[in-house]
Design a protein around this motif. Structure first.
Motif, PDB file in Angstrom:
ATOM      1  N   GLY A   1      43.956  51.934  42.034  1.00  0.00           N
ATOM      2  CA  GLY A   1      44.955  50.888  41.864  1.00  0.00           C
ATOM      3  C   GLY A   1      44.327  49.534  41.624  1.00  0.00           C
ATOM      4  O   GLY A   1      43.146  49.414  41.294  1.00  0.00           O
ATOM      5  N   ALA A   2      45.140  48.497  41.812  1.00  0.00           N
ATOM      6  CA  ALA A   2      44.697  47.125  41.601  1.00  0.00           C
ATOM      7  C   ALA A   2      44.024  46.587  42.861  1.00  0.00           C
ATOM      8  O   ALA A   2      44.148  47.151  43.949  1.00  0.00           O
ATOM      9  CB  ALA A   2      45.889  46.243  41.221  1.00  0.00           C
TER      10      ALA A   2
ATOM     11  N   THR B   1      47.615  44.460  46.258  1.00  0.00           N
ATOM     12  CA  THR B   1      48.814  45.292  46.211  1.00  0.00           C
ATOM     13  C   THR B   1      49.917  44.712  47.081  1.00  0.00           C
ATOM     14  O   THR B   1      49.736  44.489  48.281  1.00  0.00           O
ATOM     15  CB  THR B   1      48.502  46.725  46.697  1.00  0.00           C
TER      16      THR B   1
ATOM     17  N   VAL C   1      49.435  44.400  41.719  1.00  0.00           N
ATOM     18  CA  VAL C   1      50.458  45.398  41.435  1.00  0.00           C
ATOM     19  C   VAL C   1      51.519  45.318  42.525  1.00  0.00           C
ATOM     20  O   VAL C   1      51.212  45.019  43.684  1.00  0.00           O
ATOM     21  CB  VAL C   1      49.854  46.823  41.363  1.00  0.00           C
TER      22      VAL C   1
ATOM     23  N   LEU D   1      47.868  53.062  36.629  1.00  0.00           N
ATOM     24  CA  LEU D   1      47.385  52.710  37.960  1.00  0.00           C
ATOM     25  C   LEU D   1      45.892  52.957  38.130  1.00  0.00           C
ATOM     26  O   LEU D   1      45.171  52.119  38.669  1.00  0.00           O
ATOM     27  CB  LEU D   1      48.166  53.474  39.037  1.00  0.00           C
TER      28      LEU D   1
ATOM     29  N   ALA E   1      55.963  51.164  39.931  1.00  0.00           N
ATOM     30  CA  ALA E   1      54.960  50.102  39.943  1.00  0.00           C
ATOM     31  C   ALA E   1      55.228  49.085  38.845  1.00  0.00           C
ATOM     32  O   ALA E   1      55.778  49.409  37.786  1.00  0.00           O
ATOM     33  CB  ALA E   1      53.560  50.695  39.773  1.00  0.00           C
ATOM     34  N   ARG E   2      54.810  47.869  39.127  1.00  0.00           N
ATOM     35  CA  ARG E   2      54.804  46.808  38.118  1.00  0.00           C
ATOM     36  C   ARG E   2      53.438  46.143  38.190  1.00  0.00           C
ATOM     37  O   ARG E   2      53.048  45.607  39.223  1.00  0.00           O
ATOM     38  CB  ARG E   2      55.918  45.791  38.397  1.00  0.00           C
ATOM     39  N   ARG E   3      52.711  46.230  37.094  1.00  0.00           N
ATOM     40  CA  ARG E   3      51.349  45.687  37.049  1.00  0.00           C
ATOM     41  C   ARG E   3      51.179  44.892  35.770  1.00  0.00           C
ATOM     42  O   ARG E   3      51.284  45.478  34.697  1.00  0.00           O
ATOM     43  CB  ARG E   3      50.331  46.831  37.119  1.00  0.00           C
TER      44      ARG E   3
ATOM     45  N   ALA F   1      51.859  42.222  39.168  1.00  0.00           N
ATOM     46  CA  ALA F   1      52.996  42.115  40.076  1.00  0.00           C
ATOM     47  C   ALA F   1      54.019  41.113  39.569  1.00  0.00           C
ATOM     48  O   ALA F   1      55.225  41.311  39.724  1.00  0.00           O
ATOM     49  CB  ALA F   1      52.511  41.721  41.476  1.00  0.00           C
TER      50      ALA F   1
END
Length: 277
Positions: free
Chosen positions: A25-26, A29, A60, A132, A256-258, A260
């Motif tokens: 992932g980022a 978070t 994210v 992700l 998810a939104r990446r 954020a």
């Protein structure tokens, strides 16, 4: 039955850059905790005022929602979230008939560590296309440490698919004693977690993956494991049909939104390029 602990509705964490977790992932978070009966549209509106990381791809925002809660999908879409990962579950005994593959399955040993890392890296690189997973400079190093621990367990937990004496695929599982971190998501107990299945790109579609899955499922069923959980990338055109043809069903969807927070024009994932004149 789900077991809900007392925790915050909105949370934030920063992942250690020297950690395998950063591959999944980022760096930063934001999480919104879904709970039964929650007013998700209202929570999403409030959350928007708390988020940070405008156009920062190392941020994210994550909401994990039961897959059957379809009424919550539209509010998430309206807030710009996409369903990227599924936590799927297979109950004991749910497996298709064996498919001919031409590969042999054997346990992995410490001598196989290099090839296990290589096979896992193929999967990481393929999954980076789906939002992700992010290959990091130290991903292979951290995978080596993690996979060595799996191989060194006092029970078989990793197997290789071998074709003409060459390993072409790998699967490993966390048996119940190693899978406690997935407690919240299991519907039956004891439960295990399938940590990885991947094959070399040139043998995809050959049946090697199905042979590995069938072997692992047989081991789990014989051990009395009632439930097996895994994560898979929902947009992945290979993993989604594969896992459901092998007896898995979606239980939780990770929206998810990446980044954020996104500016009105969005942000490119491509590096800056010099303007053409």
């Amino acid at each position: 039955m789900l077991r809900w602990g007392v925790t915050e509705t909105f949370s934030y964490r920063e992942t250690d850059p020297d950690s395998l977790l950063l591959t999944w992932g980022a760096r930063r978070t934001h999480s919104l905790l879904w709970q039964p009966g929650c007013d998700l549209p209202a929570l999403l509106d409030e959350w928007e005022t708390r988020l940070t990381g405008l156009d920062d791809l190392e941020t994210v925002a994550i909401v994990t929602v039961p897959s059957h809660e379809t009424a919550d999908a539209l509010p998430l879409v309206h807030h710009g979230f996409a369903p990227l990962t599924v936590i799927a579950e297979r109950l004991a005994g749910r497996s298709p008939a064996a498919r001919p593959s031409g590969v042999d399955i054997r346990p992995a040993t410490s001598a196989d560590l290099d090839v296990a890392v290589e096979l896992n890296m193929h999967t990481v690189r393929y999954d980076t296309a789906f939002g992700l997973v992010t290959e990091r400079p130290n991903t292979a190093e951290h995978l080596r440490t993690a996979l060595a621990e799996v191989i060194d367990r006092d029970h078989e937990a990793m197997w290789l698919a071998v074709l003409d004496d060459t390993p072409v695929g790998m699967i490993y599982v966390d048996m119940p004693q190693d899978a406690g971190w997935m407690e919240r998501f299991a519907t039956a107990r004891p439960f295990a977690y399938l940590g990885h299945l991947g094959v070399r790109p040139d043998v995809r579609g050959s049946g090697a993956g199905s042979a590995l899955a069938a072997h692992a499922h047989s081991v789990l069923d014989e051990a009395g494991v009632a439930s097996t959980l895994l994560h898979h990338a929902l947009p992945n055109p290979r993993s989604t049909p594969f896992w459901y043809s092998n007896g898995y069903r979606p239980r939780w969807t990770v929206w998810a939104r990446r980044p954020a927070l996104r500016s009105s024009s969005g942000v490119s994932s491509q590096p800056d390029r010099p303007s053409e004149t």
